[in-house]
Enzyme design. Structure first.
Site, PDB file in Angstrom:
ATOM      1  N   ASP A 155      -0.210   5.061   0.983  1.00  0.00           N
ATOM      2  CA  ASP A 155      -0.480   5.984   2.085  1.00  0.00           C
ATOM      3  C   ASP A 155      -0.364   5.245   3.419  1.00  0.00           C
ATOM      4  OD1 ASP A 155      -1.107   8.185   0.405  1.00  0.00           O
ATOM      5  OD2 ASP A 155      -3.073   7.311   0.027  1.00  0.00           O
ATOM      6  N   LYS A 180      -9.222  -2.082  -3.078  1.00  0.00           N
ATOM      7  CA  LYS A 180      -9.103  -2.996  -1.938  1.00  0.00           C
ATOM      8  C   LYS A 180     -10.299  -2.833  -0.992  1.00  0.00           C
ATOM      9  CE  LYS A 180      -5.281  -0.894  -1.113  1.00  0.00           C
ATOM     10  NZ  LYS A 180      -4.038  -0.382  -0.517  1.00  0.00           N
ATOM     11  N   ASP A 236       0.866  -1.166   0.000  1.00  0.00           N
ATOM     12  CA  ASP A 236       0.000   0.000   0.000  1.00  0.00           C
ATOM     13  C   ASP A 236       0.912   1.228   0.000  1.00  0.00           C
ATOM     14  OD1 ASP A 236      -2.383   1.587   0.369  1.00  0.00           O
ATOM     15  OD2 ASP A 236      -1.795   1.787   2.468  1.00  0.00           O
TER      16      ASP A 236
END
EC number: 3.1.3.18
Length: 367
Positions: free
Chosen positions: A92, A286, A90
């Site tokens: 962030d 996601k 991921d």
């Protein structure tokens, strides 16, 4: 490019696979897509064949039920690294916060590449296209090419391509430039986006708001220009245009616009349309399995040889678990150790650690 995938690879965050099935059974598409028939048959629960590119793939229905398991603190980083071929990160809260790089990231990525590991970066943030994210990585001093980046903005366009969305239909976008750019690259007509953030509605007796009846899909992502005009326009399209699709890039509750605090995420925009339409969206980001299936096919990855690394339990970790991957939670973003250990938390990763730079030490740092 993904040519054919089934809609069953996409499922709302808050719904079970059975509710997703009921949703599509109740809808009446304006176009006929053979691939969607899997949703309407009893074979859905037992699995069916779908085709990506020219290769048939056996698929089962998506499982968004968190699995109960014991979580281990990452103690032997080398053991985890050696056990997989690909790391999906991921962005962030894992690579950066806002526009600030998290400590130790460049050295960690360099080490993993030196060990021959494939690196892929997946983000639910739809405000940028893959090309724009490539520039952000470059600005932060990271050597990441566009082919390694998968944003939910791209996932929305890829999903429409996968169902052969008619090119004579339009897409109404509640979101930012990233979605517009990816739709344009995929050859789809669109309207809305940031420009509609300037529009206002003059409420007066007898006022009727018009909308284009050839809009066949409404795509909702994070939108800093969100307003009532967009809510009403998207609502009219979804409720009044026969078979209009309601697609969400993600339903994240919060996001990192800056490194100083958490900000309301794309889920707040999606929630407004859920409330006004009384419909649940198809989520392409996601923890939907759509992007995982796409990545596995594109790179020829065995899912058991993937480790998903993220800072969110209900998106990143669930994304990895739904895809049959190993999962590593880092505590450098949204999730704290108290949240992970809470009795109310049912989503347990395989491992957890403080940040991805713990990979640099064979004996990972104590949290």
């Amino acid at each position: 490019m993904l040519n054919r995938a089934v809609a069953s690879a996409v499922s709302p965050v808050s719904s079970s696979s059975s509710s997703s099935l009921a949703l599509l059974r109740n809808s009446k598409p304006f176009f006929s897509v053979k691939n969607l028939s899997g949703f309407r048959s009893s074979s859905f629960s037992g699995g069916f064949i779908r085709r990506i590119g020219h290769k048939p793939i056996q698929m089962t229905s998506p499982n968004l039920t968190p699995r109960a398991m014991a979580t281990q603190q990452l103690e032997n980083a080398d053991q985890l690294i050696d056990s997989v071929e690909t790391f999906i990160f991921d962005c962030d809260g894992v690579i950066w916060k806002g526009d600030k790089l998290i400590e130790g990231v460049p050295e960690t990525l360099d080490m993993l590449r030196a060990k021959g590991k494939r690196l892929v970066f997946v983000t639910n943030n739809s405000t940028k296209s893959r090309k724009q994210y490539g520039k952000k990585f470059e600005t932060l001093g990271l050597n990441v090419n566009e082919e390694e980046i998968f944003a939910s903005s791209f996932a929305a366009a890829a999903y429409l391509q996968s169902i052969n969305f008619p090119k004579d239909k339009k897409v109404y976008v509640i979101g930012e430039e990233g979605i517009l750019k990816e739709l344009e690259l995929a050859g789809f007509q669109y309207l809305g986006g940031p420009d509609d953030g300037k529009r206002q509605i003059e409420l007066k007796p007898g006022f009727l708001m018009d909308h284009e009846h050839d809009v066949g899909a409404v795509v909702v992502g994070f939108d800093r220009y969100f307003n009532y005009y967009k809510i009403q326009y998207g609502t009219l399209c979804i409720r009044e245009n026969p078979g209009c699709l309601f697609i969400a890039t993600n339903r994240d509750a919060v996001t990192h616009l800056t490194d100083a605090q958490e900000w309301a995420g794309g889920g707040s925009m999606v929630g407004a349309l859920v409330g006004s339409t009384q419909r649940e969206p198809l989520v392409v980001g996601k923890p939907s399995t759509f992007m995982m299936d796409y990545l596995a096919d594109k790179f020829g990855i065995q899912k058991s040889q993937i480790c998903m690394v993220g800072d969110r339990l209900d998106t990143d970790i669930l994304f990895g678990q739904n895809g049959g991957c190993k999962t590593l939670l880092v505590l450098s973003g949204v999730t704290s150790i108290s949240m992970l250990e809470s009795p109310e938390n049912k989503i347990q990763p395989d491992f957890y650690t403080s940040k991805i730079s713990d990979f640099l030490s064979p004996k990972a740092a104590t949290v």
